[in-house]
Design an enzyme around this catalytic site. Sequence first.
Site, mmCIF file in Angstrom:
data_model
loop_
_atom_site.group_PDB
_atom_site.id
_atom_site.type_symbol
_atom_site.label_atom_id
_atom_site.label_comp_id
_atom_site.label_asym_id
_atom_site.label_seq_id
_atom_site.Cartn_x
_atom_site.Cartn_y
_atom_site.Cartn_z
ATOM 1 N N HIS A 122 2.692 -8.313 0.621
ATOM 2 C CA HIS A 122 1.834 -7.222 -0.466
ATOM 3 C C HIS A 122 2.140 -7.549 -1.756
ATOM 4 O O HIS A 122 1.436 -6.569 -2.763
ATOM 5 C CB HIS A 122 2.207 -5.893 0.098
ATOM 6 C CG HIS A 122 1.573 -5.386 1.499
ATOM 7 N ND1 HIS A 122 1.134 -4.026 1.745
ATOM 8 C CD2 HIS A 122 1.240 -6.098 2.426
ATOM 9 C CE1 HIS A 122 0.900 -3.985 2.802
ATOM 10 N NE2 HIS A 122 0.696 -5.111 3.303
ATOM 11 N N ASP A 181 -7.091 -8.371 8.826
ATOM 12 C CA ASP A 181 -7.557 -8.052 7.479
ATOM 13 C C ASP A 181 -6.218 -8.278 6.708
ATOM 14 O O ASP A 181 -4.911 -8.434 7.104
ATOM 15 C CB ASP A 181 -7.730 -6.676 7.422
ATOM 16 C CG ASP A 181 -6.655 -5.804 8.084
ATOM 17 O OD1 ASP A 181 -6.049 -5.906 9.451
ATOM 18 O OD2 ASP A 181 -6.538 -4.617 7.752
ATOM 19 N N GLU A 222 -5.708 -2.941 10.083
ATOM 20 C CA GLU A 222 -4.353 -2.564 10.030
ATOM 21 C C GLU A 222 -4.080 -2.060 8.889
ATOM 22 O O GLU A 222 -3.107 -0.907 8.685
ATOM 23 C CB GLU A 222 -3.561 -3.668 10.591
ATOM 24 C CG GLU A 222 -2.093 -3.232 10.965
ATOM 25 C CD GLU A 222 -1.173 -3.321 9.939
ATOM 26 O OE1 GLU A 222 -0.103 -2.660 9.831
ATOM 27 O OE2 GLU A 222 -1.395 -3.846 8.767
ATOM 28 N N ASP A 259 1.406 -11.901 6.013
ATOM 29 C CA ASP A 259 0.961 -10.664 6.461
ATOM 30 C C ASP A 259 -0.484 -10.715 6.588
ATOM 31 O O ASP A 259 -1.212 -10.343 5.503
ATOM 32 C CB ASP A 259 1.495 -9.462 5.563
ATOM 33 C CG ASP A 259 1.199 -8.156 6.249
ATOM 34 O OD1 ASP A 259 0.640 -7.961 7.429
ATOM 35 O OD2 ASP A 259 1.192 -7.006 5.237
#
Length: 489
Positions: free
Chosen positions: A460, A122, A189, A155
Amino acid sequence: MIKRIFLGLLLVLVALAAALAVNTWRQPSRQVAVAPAPPLRLDVQAAAERLAGAIRLRTVSALDDPAANGAEFEKLHAYLAQQFPKVHATLQREVVGRHALLYTWAGSDPAAAPVALMAHQDMVPIAPGTEKAWSVDPFAGVIRDGFIWGRGTMDDKGNLMAQLEAVESLLAEGFRPRQTVYFVFGDDEEVSGLRGAQPIAELLKSRGVKLAWVLDEGLLVLDGVLPGLTKPAALIGLAEKGYATFFLSLDAAPGHSSMPPRHSAIGQMSAALARLEATPMPGGIRGIAADMFGTLAPEMNPFNRVMLSNLWLTGPLVQSQLEKSPSSNAMLRTTTALTIVRAGNKDNVLPGRAEAAVNFRVLPGDTIDGVEAHLKKALGNEAIQVKRYPGNSEPSPVSPTDSAGYRAIERTVREVFPDAAVAPGLMTAATDSRHMTLVSDAVYRFSPIRVKGEDLGRFHGTDERLSIAGYGDMIRFYQQLLRGTAQPQ
């Protein structure tokens, strides 16, 4: 008389300088000497294209909706099966929960303790309003200027795809591990891991599995980031901080803004939050931070080497400098972050309730109970009600540096990144690996990605990307690490 005092002080200074010098130079380098890993025999450009294809699938997880983007996760599963046929013909594949994946690569020695590699499927969404700030469409899977661009490259689909690339290529060589290897690919996660990694850990425990070691995403190869260190620092996370959010509420009499009380709900809550922010939890260079600086000290320039090798004397000064940076301060203490404040809905009405949320990242050695006691004392207002977030978690146990797992990761890092200094570190964010402490006492957090300071905000953030050459290093790292599972421990 004055001359004697001066000579005495001079002798003390000379003796102190000599002690500092001796103590500094008696600390040898702790870096293991290894031969570089062999060159990667793989079409890295083709591998980059496969990663780009995975980026195009919008596997964004949601905390409140387990079914969110379910079709995208199913497309990803089909894509993995298509792109890695040898993996899917050889390894056992299980879907746990809705979309979490558990692969089992059976080892040749049933008596050998198994190991696990982790990554997650995810991704976080794009922050609303920042879409146009991206150089490319974040879900287009564009390859440009030597980089794979898009949400999830760093990520964490980069790690997931690199692991599968490594297995596929090793299978093509006829390789089989001696130790059984599990691959744990959670699907939530970014919103807790409670639906993916945790059920997988519970499933493994129910089967009597005890893992020799586990490696999940985590700290990085930091190039030019640590002051005083001319070489890159590859930090292997021994633990991760706990997560503790507290919701605060304060009730007061509502009323007209023309007749305000001396202390309004907003004023009381604001004053309490200001007191809390001005009263951080105590910190220090101890535990993992002390291990990290002790390992890196011999690799530093002369000034920093002296400072870090003599913390018995220089500790307060070094700590004061570290506390000035949010990233290094987070290694020294449980941090306090004011994240939500809510009160009022009309400009001429005094609200009857003020609310806030405070998030703590709990240092190993501290506890959530201790954090709550600190919180209430620092707020200094008994009228404020405090409620814990149900998803809070204590800090993870600290994994050893003398285990087979740490040595294998350390050796592999030096083989693939020979210019880097390897040291233990502390993961300040939360990962799926915290759930695996249920089945292993040696859980490590490291992503084999070389980054510079300007790259850290891409996690992010906007313009997340991964260099093609760096992706090749990731695949090479996992190949080498997996090759080690064929050796006696």
